[in-house]
Design a protein around this motif. Sequence first.
Motif, PDB file in Angstrom:
ATOM      1  N   HIS A   1       3.742   4.092   5.470  1.00 14.56           N
ATOM      2  CA  HIS A   1       2.888   4.710   6.495  1.00 14.56           C
ATOM      3  C   HIS A   1       3.627   4.572   7.813  1.00 14.56           C
ATOM      4  CE1 HIS A   1      -0.341   5.030   9.513  1.00 14.56           C
ATOM      5  NE2 HIS A   1      -0.882   5.859   8.649  1.00 14.56           N
TER       6      HIS A   1
ATOM      7  N   PHE B   1      -4.982   4.817   3.076  1.00 14.36           N
ATOM      8  CA  PHE B   1      -4.294   4.620   1.807  1.00 14.36           C
ATOM      9  C   PHE B   1      -5.137   5.113   0.638  1.00 14.36           C
ATOM     10  CE2 PHE B   1      -2.818   0.977   4.489  1.00 14.36           C
ATOM     11  CZ  PHE B   1      -1.561   1.509   4.758  1.00 14.36           C
TER      12      PHE B   1
ATOM     13  N   SER C   1       0.801  -1.230   0.000  1.00 16.73           N
ATOM     14  CA  SER C   1       0.000   0.000   0.000  1.00 16.73           C
ATOM     15  C   SER C   1       0.828   1.272   0.000  1.00 16.73           C
ATOM     16  CB  SER C   1      -0.930   0.010   1.222  1.00 16.73           C
ATOM     17  OG  SER C   1      -1.808  -1.073   1.190  1.00 16.73           O
TER      18      SER C   1
END
Length: 439
Positions: A327, A410, A324
């Motif tokens: 993060h 995301f 993704s």
Amino acid sequence: MVLDPAAGDPLTALAHGVGSQHDLPISPFYAFAGAFTALFVSFLALGLLWSSSRFRGDRSGLALPAGLQRVADAPTTRGALRALGLAAYLALLASLLLAPDDPDRNPGPGAVYVLFWVGLIPASLLLGPVWRLLNPLRTLHRLLHSPLRRLRLAPHRPAPLPARLGQWPAAAGLFGFTWLELAAPDPASTTTLLIALAAYTSAHLALAARFGERWFDDGDAFEAYSALLARLSPLGRRSDGRLVLRNPFHGLDATPERPGLVATVCVLLGSTAYDGFSDHPAWIDTLQTSPLGRTPTATLGLLASLALVATLYCLCAAATRLVSGPHPGTLTAFAHSLVPIALGYLTAHYFSLFVTEGPRTVSMALGTDNGPDPLPPLGSAALAALQVVAVVTGHVLGVVAAHDRSVRLFPPHRAVTGQLPMLALMVTYTLGGIGLLLN
């Protein structure tokens, strides 16, 4: 859960599944196929129909009447709950000190391992984080703090808690309790329980004297345990302090991303998994024949179970980050989705124990335990169905919570594909959980 090493002990029998895979009244094929289908269909439905985050954490909820909140927050109500918790603590202490050292005649072990440990599950789900008010250690700290401060044995101002500490003390405390329950030499002995109770009480009172009452919020294992389960309660507090009726998913979404959160949930999952596996004939043979002895071998088995659960989750978080995109908090961002899974495992594993041995323990404490041995509340087929449904439902709820968090964090074109590692983790946990029920 092992309260008595005797093979025929009813608490031991009820704490684990519903029988061996050879006589289980549910087909293993249909159990596994149904679980996989439920997870896969829910994942597809979420990917097609759920494109934006719908959970609002502690900003949501229908405010309950102001009069009800005044009663709930009244000093009299809170004082009565603190007194109740302290009275139960003193009654437990008296039982361990004065009653026979026999779990069939002493309600103390059942009070600890059934009424308290398992009973906190329905209490927290129905009423919220109730142990925060019932916790006798908080009450003892309040009673002792002022005299100690006057004697200059406690600091005038408590020391600040290091932010990096988070819930790590609670995770360590939960591990200590599950070790006592599952690996200690004689967990139902009054001597064992008294030593554990004295050590836990003295340690937390000393730490609360240094860091203040807020130490219990994250440092007390059972407050953290109750608070995590209460995230799925329909009763909660909004960010403005109002008592509200809410969608449990909103409460789950509000779970603080604290250091140690992953460890706390993994201890719950891993210890329950080990408890389910510990009655497998192969593991029993290992415990009986190990050159290390039962307790070291059981400890290694418990640690291995926790390590396996944590490793699988960490690998899933790393894969999610890889798919993704970067993060900063992937590891903790999805930890809340493990809470309904832990609840499903706990329900499947302890339901029969609680509804059967709970009343028996209460009857013993009241001196009225003169009836026949308790019987399971459900037939074997119904109990097996309940266990499988609890495990599968917990994982489906975990998929929903993880998906909502994913579409929030995301970009849309990566949110669904980023859930593939989490889906693989859920399938793995589900198949493992059902496999433990079938062993």
